[in-house]
Write an enzyme that holds these catalytic residues in place. Structure first.
Site, PDB file in Angstrom:
ATOM      1  N   GLY A 111       1.950  -9.067  -4.061  1.00 18.90           N
ATOM      2  CA  GLY A 111       1.097  -7.905  -3.846  1.00 18.90           C
ATOM      3  C   GLY A 111       0.888  -7.117  -5.130  1.00 18.90           C
ATOM      4  O   GLY A 111       0.717  -7.680  -6.205  1.00 18.90           O
ATOM      5  N   GLU A 112       0.881  -5.770  -4.994  1.00 20.49           N
ATOM      6  CA  GLU A 112       0.597  -4.932  -6.163  1.00 20.49           C
ATOM      7  C   GLU A 112       1.800  -4.107  -6.601  1.00 20.49           C
ATOM      8  O   GLU A 112       2.096  -4.015  -7.798  1.00 20.49           O
ATOM      9  CB  GLU A 112      -0.581  -4.006  -5.869  1.00 20.49           C
ATOM     10  CG  GLU A 112      -0.947  -3.112  -7.063  1.00 20.49           C
ATOM     11  CD  GLU A 112      -2.219  -2.317  -6.835  1.00 20.49           C
ATOM     12  OE1 GLU A 112      -3.137  -2.844  -6.172  1.00 20.49           O
ATOM     13  OE2 GLU A 112      -2.300  -1.171  -7.314  1.00 20.49           O
ATOM     14  N   ASP A 113       2.526  -3.536  -5.641  1.00 21.50           N
ATOM     15  CA  ASP A 113       3.595  -2.619  -6.037  1.00 21.50           C
ATOM     16  C   ASP A 113       4.708  -3.347  -6.793  1.00 21.50           C
ATOM     17  O   ASP A 113       5.072  -2.968  -7.909  1.00 21.50           O
ATOM     18  CB  ASP A 113       4.163  -1.925  -4.797  1.00 21.50           C
ATOM     19  CG  ASP A 113       5.219  -0.902  -5.174  1.00 21.50           C
ATOM     20  OD1 ASP A 113       4.948  -0.055  -6.035  1.00 21.50           O
ATOM     21  OD2 ASP A 113       6.334  -0.970  -4.621  1.00 21.50           O
ATOM     22  N   GLN A 166      13.166   1.596  -2.760  1.00 21.72           N
ATOM     23  CA  GLN A 166      12.477   1.334  -4.031  1.00 21.72           C
ATOM     24  C   GLN A 166      13.376   1.441  -5.263  1.00 21.72           C
ATOM     25  O   GLN A 166      13.331   0.558  -6.132  1.00 21.72           O
ATOM     26  CB  GLN A 166      11.276   2.261  -4.168  1.00 21.72           C
ATOM     27  CG  GLN A 166      10.080   1.831  -3.341  1.00 21.72           C
ATOM     28  CD  GLN A 166       8.882   2.725  -3.563  1.00 21.72           C
ATOM     29  OE1 GLN A 166       9.017   3.895  -3.911  1.00 21.72           O
ATOM     30  NE2 GLN A 166       7.704   2.181  -3.346  1.00 21.72           N
ATOM     31  N   ASP A 209       0.826  -1.203   0.000  1.00 19.99           N
ATOM     32  CA  ASP A 209       0.000   0.000   0.000  1.00 19.99           C
ATOM     33  C   ASP A 209       0.862   1.255   0.000  1.00 19.99           C
ATOM     34  O   ASP A 209       0.678   2.148  -0.822  1.00 19.99           O
ATOM     35  CB  ASP A 209      -0.914   0.005   1.231  1.00 19.99           C
ATOM     36  CG  ASP A 209      -1.618  -1.304   1.418  1.00 19.99           C
ATOM     37  OD1 ASP A 209      -2.625  -1.532   0.745  1.00 19.99           O
ATOM     38  OD2 ASP A 209      -1.139  -2.111   2.242  1.00 19.99           O
TER      39      ASP A 209
END
Length: 384
Positions: A278-280, A261, A21
């Protein structure tokens, strides 16, 4: 009345999936500030998870500015706000509940702020019908719009900085070797099939380690500290601290420090295949030009299996090995349910060249949809 220039934008983020998130909200915030000149305030409830991907963050500071973004610790639902405190664009990420006092202040604004619910990424077809749908507040003169990232032109697209392809192309073989050496990856490991491993704890990692250990190809598995901890420690025969490594059969497992990142992108670019979760990291893997396997965030009633199948249907309807492996990796074997994980891996490994070509083709398709930050701003402007 048009949005002011520059517009002010607030994102509210609650950390549910440790780094997913906040990873998305942090990338979106930075891109809006850097590329579009937006004045961004990012409200986050968990600064400690945030710091793992943004080491310069001060976890004790209730407010601070980091890389051009104002970061506020979202400590609770209390708080008194005035219309002057409200941003021109307000984003609640993944349907989080914005503090009631902030919503009351939004209702007192003239003009009203653009209010968006930025939803999670899914390849399911129903998303196109819900993208940009309005929702009236039950008691206040406010309208919220749903906004969906996605894989088609009828969604908001995927999160991607404008210079990302150029930075990836500039990261050549020498840069990759220097980067991996800096993480302690030896020349022998760099010459092996390099795999980055990022997954949830319930992934069948031990079975995959067995397959790699007993395989014919040398495999170097690079795993961040704390990920798949039980399986990693069992393989190492001791604590899985950053810098730990062990070799058994054809497999070397090396534990890496948890990197910010930008370095995670470099890791994805440096490896031959990436396991992401997940998404990232899932989205970043799609911009890496490398084969990848997705471990999707688990949901009640196995709703995540529907999302996984929807994505596989778009991404690789003609590559059975990736579908079979991905479904088994996520505990949802389908067409090839009697095959072992080792057999699925062997088939996947045999299609590696095909998967590499698919990764390149997929990026071209996704680029045609634009990027999430620009599309979101365009939509916000259309509402004013």
């Amino acid at each position: 009345m048009p949005l002011p220039s520059p517009p002010r934008l607030a994102i509210f983020c609650k950390v549910v999936d440790n780094f997913g998130d906040i990873g998305i909200c942090w990338r979106l915030s930075r891109q809006l500030a850097r590329e579009h000149g937006v004045v961004v305030t990012l409200w986050v409830d968990d600064l400690h998870s945030f710091q793992r991907i943004c080491p310069q963050l001060d976890t004790a500071a209730p407010s601070q500015q980091v890389e051009g973004v104002f970061v506020r610790h979202w400590a609770g639902q209390e708080g008194v706000f005035t219309p002057a405190d409200v941003a021109d664009i307000v984003i609640e990420f993944f349907a989080v509940d914005i503090p009631p006092g902030y919503i009351d202040a939004m209702a007192g604004c003239d003009p009203k702020p653009v209010w968006l619910n930025l939803e999670g990424l899914t390849a399911e077809e129903w998303v196109e019908g819900c993208h940009r749908l309005p929702s009236m507040h039950p008691r206040l003169p406010l309208t919220k719009h749903f906004y969906f990232p996605g894989f088609t032109e009828n969604t908001g697209g995927l999160l991607r900085e404008g210079d990302l392809p150029e930075r990836r192309r500039a990261f050549d073989r020498d840069a990759s070797a220097a980067f991996l050496s800096g993480l302690g990856v030896t020349p022998a490991e760099q010459a092996a099939l390099k795999v980055s491993l990022f997954c949830y704890q319930h992934a069948p990692v031990s079975a995959l380690f067995d397959a790699w250990r007993d395989g014919a190809a040398q495999v170097a598995c690079l795993v961040p500290e704390g990920v798949a901890a039980k399986a990693v420690e069992a393989f190492l025969g001791g604590p899985g601290a950053a810098g730990s490594a062990a070799t058994r059969g054809a497999l070397t497992v090396r534990v890496l420090p948890f990197v910010p990142q930008p370095d995670y992108d470099r890791l994805l670019w440096s490896c031959d295949i990436n396991f992401v979760r997940g998404e990232d990291s899932f989205v970043r893997a799609q911009w890496a030009h490398k084969p990848f396997v997705w471990h999707i965030y688990p949901q009640d009633e196995n709703l995540h299996h529907k999302k996984l199948r929807a994505f596989l249907g778009r991404y690789c309807p003609d590559i059975g090995s990736l579908a079979d492996f991905s479904l088994r990796w996520n505990g949802a074997p389908d067409n090839n349910e009697n095959a072992s994980l080792a057999e699925c891996w062997m088939a996947l490994q045999g299609d590696m060249a095909l998967l590499a070509r698919r990764a390149v083709h997929w990026e071209k398709r996704m680029l045609e949809n634009g990027d999430l930050a620009a599309s979101l701003l365009d939509f916000a402007r259309s509402l004013r």
